[in-house]
Design an enzyme around this catalytic site. Structure first.
Site, short mmCIF file in Angstrom:
data_model
loop_
_atom_site.label_atom_id
_atom_site.label_comp_id
_atom_site.label_asym_id
_atom_site.label_seq_id
_atom_site.Cartn_x
_atom_site.Cartn_y
_atom_site.Cartn_z
N ARG A 1 17.48 11.04 20.18
CA ARG A 1 16.33 10.22 20.62
C ARG A 1 16.36 9.96 22.12
O ARG A 1 16.00 8.89 22.59
CB ARG A 1 16.28 8.90 19.84
CG ARG A 1 15.80 9.08 18.41
CD ARG A 1 15.73 7.75 17.68
NE ARG A 1 17.06 7.19 17.47
CZ ARG A 1 17.31 5.90 17.24
NH1 ARG A 1 16.32 5.04 17.18
NH2 ARG A 1 18.54 5.48 17.05
N GLU A 2 16.77 10.97 22.91
CA GLU A 2 16.84 10.80 24.36
C GLU A 2 15.49 10.40 24.95
O GLU A 2 15.43 9.62 25.91
CB GLU A 2 17.30 12.11 25.02
CG GLU A 2 18.76 12.47 24.81
CD GLU A 2 18.99 13.21 23.48
OE1 GLU A 2 18.04 13.29 22.66
OE2 GLU A 2 20.11 13.69 23.27
N LEU A 3 14.41 10.95 24.38
CA LEU A 3 13.10 10.65 24.96
C LEU A 3 12.75 9.18 24.78
O LEU A 3 12.21 8.54 25.67
CB LEU A 3 12.02 11.54 24.33
CG LEU A 3 10.65 11.41 25.00
CD1 LEU A 3 10.70 11.86 26.46
CD2 LEU A 3 9.58 12.20 24.25
N LYS A 4 13.09 8.64 23.61
CA LYS A 4 12.82 7.22 23.34
C LYS A 4 13.49 6.34 24.41
O LYS A 4 12.85 5.50 25.02
CB LYS A 4 13.36 6.87 21.96
CG LYS A 4 13.31 5.39 21.63
CD LYS A 4 14.08 5.11 20.34
CE LYS A 4 14.06 3.64 20.00
NZ LYS A 4 12.73 3.16 19.59
N LYS B 1 -3.14 7.07 11.59
CA LYS B 1 -2.26 8.12 11.07
C LYS B 1 -2.85 9.51 11.19
O LYS B 1 -4.03 9.72 10.93
CB LYS B 1 -1.93 7.83 9.60
CG LYS B 1 -1.02 6.65 9.52
CD LYS B 1 -0.33 6.50 8.18
CE LYS B 1 0.49 5.23 8.29
NZ LYS B 1 1.61 5.15 7.41
N SER C 1 8.12 -12.00 3.89
CA SER C 1 9.15 -12.11 4.92
C SER C 1 8.86 -13.26 5.87
O SER C 1 7.70 -13.58 6.14
CB SER C 1 9.25 -10.80 5.70
OG SER C 1 8.01 -10.47 6.26
N GLU D 1 13.27 -12.87 2.75
CA GLU D 1 13.69 -11.47 2.99
C GLU D 1 14.64 -11.28 4.17
O GLU D 1 14.70 -10.20 4.76
CB GLU D 1 12.47 -10.55 3.12
CG GLU D 1 11.57 -10.57 1.90
CD GLU D 1 10.35 -9.65 1.98
OE1 GLU D 1 10.36 -8.71 2.80
OE2 GLU D 1 9.40 -9.87 1.21
N HIS E 1 -0.54 -9.82 12.98
CA HIS E 1 -0.14 -8.81 13.96
C HIS E 1 -0.25 -9.33 15.37
O HIS E 1 0.18 -8.67 16.32
CB HIS E 1 -0.99 -7.55 13.79
CG HIS E 1 -0.90 -7.00 12.40
ND1 HIS E 1 -1.78 -7.37 11.41
CD2 HIS E 1 -0.02 -6.16 11.83
CE1 HIS E 1 -1.44 -6.75 10.29
NE2 HIS E 1 -0.37 -6.02 10.52
N1 GLN Z 1 6.84 -8.31 1.45
C1 GLN Z 1 6.76 -7.58 2.65
C2 GLN Z 1 6.89 -8.52 3.84
O1 GLN Z 1 6.44 -9.61 3.76
C3 GLN Z 1 5.46 -6.83 2.75
C4 GLN Z 1 5.39 -5.97 3.99
C5 GLN Z 1 4.19 -5.06 4.07
O2 GLN Z 1 3.17 -5.29 3.49
N2 GLN Z 1 4.28 -3.99 4.81
O3 GLN Z 1 7.41 -8.18 4.87
#
Ligand code: GLN
Ligand code: ZN
Length: 761
Positions: free
Chosen positions: A16-19, A115, A440, A491, A701
């Site tokens: 992974r040198e480029l990374k 994707k 999580s 988690e 996000h």
């Molecule tokens: N249970 C996972 C979390 O909360 C769900 C992650 C996901 O939807 N990609 O991280």
């Protein structure tokens, strides 16, 4: 003589040198010259290796600092206006600004990413405006061709073809067609092709994977228009149009009618198209046969790969045949030789990109009549294949017997949803508009450090377990304080939602260095399913019951579903994917049943990857959805009516698969919907989705903390299409990438929004 060829080699570097180089440049820790030097060294190593391995058509221009579609955007000067492009050559900083956005007072957002066909590789989506113009703004294809020439290596430059490029883009004006830009785009391609011819190129590979999609007549016609113009523009140049990831089907006639020198096809995904291709190819065209799987980690069965090439060679003569991987090797890890921890037997079943290049060369030589010279290799290959077909490590009698014993009843819950709903209501006694999260909680630096220390052996099992118990206790305290109704354990013990389970299942193995580019400098290391899958022992029961013991509120057990396990792993190629998925489903079913037995009353089975498993061709969707839905049901249906099964998905398009979503028959589904302003809920409303549903009320996000009125407004919107008694309140997705400072106020606002709803009801 059949030509050994390659369509693309991984550009991340063996380690992974480029990374590291790119990230160091981004951080301002190294110069552009340092970055260019690392890049040049990777390209040189790749070219020299392929040349030594006996590949005659070696790709150039397959290298990229971020993404080959973004490179094309730079090449044709399709830089969105907000980046203030002056029409000059697109330099590194503008290039990275498009990929990642910029910060500061004049910061601009990044371009969108999505994707690449059905892979886990993400490309930067071109942004077009109606009537826009294009101009040559990067000469990367020519530069890299010349760079290889200077090393004494003659390469085959690779370009993303113009029609695929346009079809992958998005028009800013609704209702306009990116193909309307084809005529203005083609002169730039003509210019590049002429320059490549002048530089001495003989063949140019034009990647047109869009020819493997279900197309309209207008879209199909665009290919003819494009190549009618490109083919004659540099008469000395031979164009190879490459189609991969799918067979040609109704597009075959279009592909064969293109006035180009050669056509590449994917015989791994579409082995049955060969007969027709041979028949219809005509007297002049070259045929490139993708017989080595570029999407996987398995050693090629050489005898099986040689057979179709031999067949084509008999019919067409060897001189018009190219032997190739099915697609670019970008999607395979780099080098199996670096896997010091796999045992010899496991290794004898695998091939990464480096090994696949050698396989291609071997197949070409064998077809060219050098079978004797390769007798030893062919024998050892056949031995490894036979070993894999019968090995007890791969084939478990018990797993196969369980699969055969699956009955139709095992796919169904005991009662229909109506009845279950009542039983769950009585057992759980939740308020209206119940609140929960997706699983999580923040993966803090402390959690990462503890995990790393444990891996290295710097802290022992007992200390690590103690640390995790404290994290879980903290998460439970926090949720009780905030006032959530259904709690999660957070988690903290999971590195990754697939790897965590893969590490505990039989039939899985893990590479140390099997990285594959996912987007930009980000790589993933998918676990590898090599054999029959089963669950030797409970995987999550201890954590979940411990968490439940700390609270009187229901604790939700958290699992990754069979389709997502399959989709985010490298999957064995010696049985149908549906079969492997069924084995995963049984393994997860065991866990679900054990969680219930241990007193867990709500269990969530995440399937964020269900949608991305959809085949490229529409007509293949139904078959996929049938087994995918079945596998989810098989994993979930082992419990009593009173146990509530949740699922979670994080994407925003449900319209075309809503029936399948309903067929999952999860009691509750949570989905991403805040970014689309609840618009996607319409699909559920129109469909009269019968079960309960939690449309995410804020976007996890983003670090932005949404306030209570904003969430309340979204919930009011949701209530326009979803009846109140069906509605749950939760964030968009898991919170692992967020910080506690963001999570705390966000969840407080979320609980307040639910309370406001209850007060109004
Ligand atoms: N249970 C996972 C979390 O909360 C769900 C992650 C996901 O939807 N990609 O991280
Ligand atoms: Zn999610």
């Amino acid at each position: 003589m059949a030509i050994a060829s390659n369509l693309g080699f991984p550009r991340i570097g063996a380690n992974r040198e480029l990374k590291w180089a790119v990230e160091s440049y981004w951080a301002g820790k190294s110069s552009a010259a340092d970055l260019q030097a690392t890049a040049a060294a990777i390209r040189k190593a790749n070219w020299l290796f392929q040349s030594k391995a006996g590949i005659s058509h070696i790709p150039s221009g397959d290298f990229s600092f971020y993404d080959q579609v973004l490179d094309t955007t730079a090449m044709v000067g399709a830089v969105p206006e907000r980046y203030g492009h002056d029409g000059e050559e697109v330099g590194l900083d503008l290039y990275f600004a498009m990929a990642r956005g910029t910060t500061g007072p004049d910061g601009v957002g990044a371009m969108e990413m999505t994707k690449w066909f059905d892979t886990n590789y993400h490309y930067i989506v071109p942004e077009f405006t109606a009537g826009q113009s294009f101009s040559l703004s990067s000469t990367k294809p020519v530069d890299q061709f010349l760079e290889a020439q200077a090393l004494g290596i003659h390469t085959r430059p690779v370009l993303v073809g113009p029609v695929t490029y346009l079809l992958l883009g998005k028009m800013q004006e609704e209702g306009t067609d990116p193909l309307s830009l084809l005529e203005s785009l083609l002169p730039v391609y003509e210019d590049v092709l002429k320059r490549l011819a002048e530089a001495g190129a003989e063949w140019v590979q034009m990647d047109e994977p869009a020819l493997g999609l279900t197309l309209t007549d207008t879209q199909r016609a665009a290919f003819g228009r494009a190549y009618a113009r490109l083919a004659p523009c540099a008469p000395t140049l031979k164009l190879l149009v490459a189609v991969y990831f799918s067979d040609l089907r109704e597009n075959m006639r279009t592909a064969l009618a293109l006035p180009v020198a050669g056509l590449h096809v994917d015989l791994v995904r579409g082995p049955d198209q060969l007969g027709e291709l041979i028949q219809k190819l005509g007297p002049e065209k070259f045929l490139s046969l993708g017989v080595v799987d570029g999407r996987n980690v398995w050693r090629t069965n050489l005898a099986n790969a040689i057979a179709p090439v031999d067949k084509a060679a008999k019919a067409l003569g060897t001189d018009r045949i190219l032997v190739a991987p099915s697609c670019s090797l970008l999607h395979s890890p780099v080098d199996l030789a670096l896997e010091s921890e796999l045992d010899d037997q496991m290794r004898s079943w695998m091939a990464f990109a480096t090994q696949k290049v050698v396989e291609v060369a071997t197949i070409a030589r064998a077809v060219n009549g050098e079978k004797k010279a390769f007798a030893k290799e062919l024998t050892s290959n056949a031995k490894a294949m036979a070993d894999r077909a019968t090995s007890k490590r791969i084939h478990s009698k018990e797993v196969k017997a369980r699969i055969t014993a699956v009955t139709p009843q095992m796919y169904d819950r005991k009662s229909p949803f109506d009845r279950r709903k009542q039983a769950q209501h009585d057992a759980l006694r939740l308020p209206d508009f119940p609140t929960t999260t997706i699983g999580s909680f923040p993966q803090t630096p402390q959690i990462r450090k503890a995990r790393a220390d444990h891996r290295k052996g710097a802290i022992d099992d007992a200390r690590y377990q103690g640390f995790l118990r404290e994290e879980i206790a903290e998460a439970v305290r926090f949720q009780e304080q905030v006032g959530l109704d259904v709690l999660v354990h957070g988690e903290a013990e999971r590195n990754d939602m697939v790897e965590y389970f893969g590490e505990q299942m039989a039939g899985y193995t893990h590479s140390r260095n099997g990285w594959v580019q996912s987007y930009g400098s980000r790589c993933v290391k998918p676990p590898i399913i090599f054999g029959d899958v089963s669950r030797p022992a409970p995987m999550t029961v201890e954590w979940s019951t411990y968490a439940q013991s700390l609270t009187a509120k229901p604790m939700k057990g958290m699992l990754t579903g069979p389709v997502t396990m399959l989709q985010w792993s490298f999957v064995r190629d010696d049985q149908p994917r549906s079969e492997t998925c069924k084995q995963l489903a049984l393994a997860i079913r065991d866990e679900v049943v054990d969680l219930e037995k241990a007193g867990i009353r709500i269990i969530q089975i995440d399937e964020p990857a269900l949608r991305e498993g959809l085949p490229l061709r529409r007509e293949d969707w139904a078959a996929y959805l049938e087994w995918a839905v079945d596998c989810f049901r098989l994993s979930a249906a082992g419990v009593e009516d009173r146990t509530q099964i949740h699922t979670h998905m994080c994407y925003a398009e449900f319209n075309d698969i809503i029936q399948a979503i309903a067929d999952l028959d999860a009691d509750v589904i949570s989905i991403e919907s805040s970014r689309s302003n609840m618009e996607l809920l319409q699909a559920f409303g129109d469909f009269r989705y019968p079960n309960e549903i939690g449309p995410g009320v804020y976007d996890i996000h983003s670090p932005r903390v949404a306030d209570e009125p904003e969430m309340e407004r979204l919930l009011d919107k949701a209530l326009e299409v979803i009846p109140g008694p069906q509605l749950w309140v939760n964030p968009d997705c898991g919170l692992k990438t967020r910080k506690w400072e963001e999570v705390k106020p966000s969840l407080e606002h979320l609980v307040a929004a639910a309370k406001a709803l209850r007060a109004k009801a």
